[in-house]
Design a protein around this motif. Structure first.
Motif, PDB file in Angstrom:
ATOM      1  N   ARG A   1     -37.391  31.045 -61.890  1.00  0.00           N
ATOM      2  CA  ARG A   1     -37.448  30.747 -60.456  1.00  0.00           C
ATOM      3  C   ARG A   1     -37.299  29.255 -60.229  1.00  0.00           C
ATOM      4  N   ASN A   2     -37.902  28.478 -61.083  1.00  0.00           N
ATOM      5  CA  ASN A   2     -37.793  27.027 -60.946  1.00  0.00           C
ATOM      6  C   ASN A   2     -36.399  26.528 -61.310  1.00  0.00           C
ATOM      7  N   THR A   3     -35.817  27.070 -62.362  1.00  0.00           N
ATOM      8  CA  THR A   3     -34.475  26.615 -62.722  1.00  0.00           C
ATOM      9  C   THR A   3     -33.448  27.041 -61.675  1.00  0.00           C
ATOM     10  N   ALA A   4     -33.705  28.153 -60.981  1.00  0.00           N
ATOM     11  CA  ALA A   4     -32.796  28.555 -59.896  1.00  0.00           C
ATOM     12  C   ALA A   4     -32.820  27.523 -58.775  1.00  0.00           C
ATOM     13  N   VAL A   5     -34.019  27.045 -58.426  1.00  0.00           N
ATOM     14  CA  VAL A   5     -34.137  26.006 -57.395  1.00  0.00           C
ATOM     15  C   VAL A   5     -33.444  24.729 -57.848  1.00  0.00           C
ATOM     16  N   ALA A   6     -33.695  24.336 -59.097  1.00  0.00           N
ATOM     17  CA  ALA A   6     -33.077  23.115 -59.622  1.00  0.00           C
ATOM     18  C   ALA A   6     -31.560  23.242 -59.664  1.00  0.00           C
ATOM     19  N   GLY A   7     -31.077  24.382 -60.114  1.00  0.00           N
ATOM     20  CA  GLY A   7     -29.630  24.583 -60.190  1.00  0.00           C
ATOM     21  C   GLY A   7     -28.973  24.531 -58.828  1.00  0.00           C
ATOM     22  N   ASP A   8     -29.619  25.135 -57.828  1.00  0.00           N
ATOM     23  CA  ASP A   8     -29.072  25.087 -56.462  1.00  0.00           C
ATOM     24  C   ASP A   8     -28.988  23.646 -55.966  1.00  0.00           C
ATOM     25  N   ALA A   9     -30.046  22.862 -56.224  1.00  0.00           N
ATOM     26  CA  ALA A   9     -30.066  21.471 -55.772  1.00  0.00           C
ATOM     27  C   ALA A   9     -28.969  20.660 -56.448  1.00  0.00           C
ATOM     28  N   VAL A  10     -28.800  20.877 -57.741  1.00  0.00           N
ATOM     29  CA  VAL A  10     -27.767  20.157 -58.493  1.00  0.00           C
ATOM     30  C   VAL A  10     -26.377  20.446 -57.915  1.00  0.00           C
ATOM     31  N   ARG A  11     -26.122  21.710 -57.626  1.00  0.00           N
ATOM     32  CA  ARG A  11     -24.810  22.072 -57.069  1.00  0.00           C
ATOM     33  C   ARG A  11     -24.613  21.517 -55.662  1.00  0.00           C
ATOM     34  N   GLU A  12     -25.639  21.620 -54.832  1.00  0.00           N
ATOM     35  CA  GLU A  12     -25.525  21.143 -53.454  1.00  0.00           C
ATOM     36  C   GLU A  12     -25.300  19.634 -53.393  1.00  0.00           C
ATOM     37  N   LEU A  13     -25.874  18.917 -54.349  1.00  0.00           N
ATOM     38  CA  LEU A  13     -25.770  17.460 -54.352  1.00  0.00           C
ATOM     39  C   LEU A  13     -24.579  16.958 -55.158  1.00  0.00           C
ATOM     40  N   GLY A  14     -23.849  17.876 -55.783  1.00  0.00           N
ATOM     41  CA  GLY A  14     -22.688  17.474 -56.562  1.00  0.00           C
ATOM     42  C   GLY A  14     -23.035  16.687 -57.812  1.00  0.00           C
ATOM     43  N   LEU A  15     -24.192  17.002 -58.408  1.00  0.00           N
ATOM     44  CA  LEU A  15     -24.615  16.299 -59.616  1.00  0.00           C
ATOM     45  C   LEU A  15     -24.058  17.035 -60.834  1.00  0.00           C
ATOM     46  N   ASP A  16     -22.767  16.902 -61.041  1.00  0.00           N
ATOM     47  CA  ASP A  16     -22.071  17.684 -62.056  1.00  0.00           C
ATOM     48  C   ASP A  16     -22.521  17.375 -63.482  1.00  0.00           C
ATOM     49  N   GLN A  17     -23.119  16.209 -63.680  1.00  0.00           N
ATOM     50  CA  GLN A  17     -23.525  15.817 -65.031  1.00  0.00           C
ATOM     51  C   GLN A  17     -24.967  16.211 -65.344  1.00  0.00           C
ATOM     52  N   VAL A  18     -25.611  16.959 -64.451  1.00  0.00           N
ATOM     53  CA  VAL A  18     -26.980  17.416 -64.684  1.00  0.00           C
ATOM     54  C   VAL A  18     -26.952  18.875 -65.099  1.00  0.00           C
ATOM     55  N   GLU A  19     -27.479  19.155 -66.275  1.00  0.00           N
ATOM     56  CA  GLU A  19     -27.513  20.503 -66.836  1.00  0.00           C
ATOM     57  C   GLU A  19     -28.931  21.053 -66.703  1.00  0.00           C
ATOM     58  N   VAL A  20     -29.053  22.247 -66.157  1.00  0.00           N
ATOM     59  CA  VAL A  20     -30.351  22.907 -66.013  1.00  0.00           C
ATOM     60  C   VAL A  20     -30.405  24.063 -66.997  1.00  0.00           C
ATOM     61  N   VAL A  21     -31.384  24.044 -67.884  1.00  0.00           N
ATOM     62  CA  VAL A  21     -31.494  25.041 -68.943  1.00  0.00           C
ATOM     63  C   VAL A  21     -32.766  25.865 -68.739  1.00  0.00           C
ATOM     64  N   THR A  22     -32.626  27.168 -68.698  1.00  0.00           N
ATOM     65  CA  THR A  22     -33.791  28.056 -68.683  1.00  0.00           C
ATOM     66  C   THR A  22     -34.145  28.360 -70.135  1.00  0.00           C
ATOM     67  N   GLY A  23     -35.222  27.769 -70.604  1.00  0.00           N
ATOM     68  CA  GLY A  23     -35.587  27.932 -72.003  1.00  0.00           C
ATOM     69  C   GLY A  23     -36.907  27.259 -72.308  1.00  0.00           C
ATOM     70  N   ASP A  24     -37.344  27.394 -73.534  1.00  0.00           N
ATOM     71  CA  ASP A  24     -38.622  26.877 -73.999  1.00  0.00           C
ATOM     72  C   ASP A  24     -38.493  25.389 -74.307  1.00  0.00           C
ATOM     73  N   ALA A  25     -39.104  24.571 -73.464  1.00  0.00           N
ATOM     74  CA  ALA A  25     -38.974  23.120 -73.605  1.00  0.00           C
ATOM     75  C   ALA A  25     -39.721  22.571 -74.815  1.00  0.00           C
ATOM     76  N   SER A  26     -40.553  23.383 -75.436  1.00  0.00           N
ATOM     77  CA  SER A  26     -41.304  22.901 -76.593  1.00  0.00           C
ATOM     78  C   SER A  26     -40.473  22.884 -77.869  1.00  0.00           C
ATOM     79  N   LEU A  27     -39.283  23.483 -77.842  1.00  0.00           N
ATOM     80  CA  LEU A  27     -38.453  23.578 -79.042  1.00  0.00           C
ATOM     81  C   LEU A  27     -37.493  22.398 -79.125  1.00  0.00           C
ATOM     82  N   THR A  28     -37.501  21.711 -80.238  1.00  0.00           N
ATOM     83  CA  THR A  28     -36.661  20.521 -80.365  1.00  0.00           C
ATOM     84  C   THR A  28     -35.171  20.857 -80.280  1.00  0.00           C
ATOM     85  N   ASP A  29     -34.801  22.082 -80.629  1.00  0.00           N
ATOM     86  CA  ASP A  29     -33.387  22.475 -80.585  1.00  0.00           C
ATOM     87  C   ASP A  29     -32.790  22.353 -79.177  1.00  0.00           C
ATOM     88  N   GLN A  30     -33.629  22.421 -78.146  1.00  0.00           N
ATOM     89  CA  GLN A  30     -33.133  22.383 -76.763  1.00  0.00           C
ATOM     90  C   GLN A  30     -32.465  21.054 -76.421  1.00  0.00           C
TER      91      GLN A  30
END
Length: 209
Positions: free
Chosen positions: A76-105
């Motif tokens: 739900r949070n990444t959906a909000v973030a993704g919408d904001a990124v698209r609306e603002l034209g922030l093409d270089q911002v990547e929103v990832v739905t995943g476990d932030a505790s993993l270094t692989d991210q």
């Protein structure tokens, strides 16, 4: 905890969360403005709706310089973030739905110029805070700015957190006052660049004691 509804206080001026957001955003603006000319990278761990970074980039003159990755588990949070990124034209911002505790991210985007660890340290164990900080040099370029948050209620762990950062070769730039109603810390990494070790879990969210 409903981590989507948790963001509602951001829109209520005067609340501790709204004031904390303003403080964090002020330091993000400064970090971006003071960074050397050229491309910049940023990562946000447990990014929530990404309002701290996204709202700054929306109006910052260096918005097109910044490539960022926001990692958040709640869709739900990444959906909000993704919408904001698209609306603002922030093409270089990547929103990832995943476990932030993993270094692989963070492969491919660290070491970064700006690292956000906001909303984490109040929700994980002290041992996990110390472990996460010990890994932070792998996330940071030399000279990178790292911003973190943690409440300053008793027992106030903020001074200990600062000492852990200092042991990991970060210098303190700022720590909000104990009576501010929230805690924000800003550190600069002054150590050498380190390779990212993949396959590690830094913390277990919700394990605070």
């Amino acid at each position: 905890m409903d981590w989507s509804a948790w963001h509602n206080d951001y829109d209520n001026p005067g609340t501790p969360l709204a004031r904390r957001l303003a403080d964090v955003q002020g330091h993000i603006r400064t970090a971006l403005s003071d960074a050397p000319a050229g491309p910049l990278t940023a990562v946000s761990l447990c990014a929530g709706q990404g309002r701290d970074l996204i709202e700054v980039l929306a109006e910052h003159p260096r918005r097109t310089d910044v490539r960022a990755r926001l990692v958040e588990l709640d869709p739900r949070n990444t959906a909000v973030a993704g919408d904001a990124v698209r609306e603002l034209g922030l093409d270089q911002v990547e929103v990832v739905t995943g476990d932030a505790s993993l270094t692989d991210q963070y492969v491919g985007l660290v070491p970064a110029d700006l690292v956000l660890a906001c909303g984490i340290f109040g929700n994980i164990s002290d041992a996990d805070i110390e472990r996460t900080i010990a890994f932070c040099p792998q996330f940071c370029k030399p000279g990178a700015v790292l911003i973190w948050t943690r409440h300053r209620e008793a027992p106030d762990l903020a001074p200990t957190i600062c000492s852990w950062f200092e042991a990991a070769r970060f210098e303190r730039l700022y720590l909000s006052a104990p009576d501010a109603g929230y805690g924000v810390g800003v550190h600069r990494y002054v150590g050498p660049e380190q390779p990212l070790e993949v396959g590690h879990r830094l913390f277990t969210f919700g394990s605070a004691r």
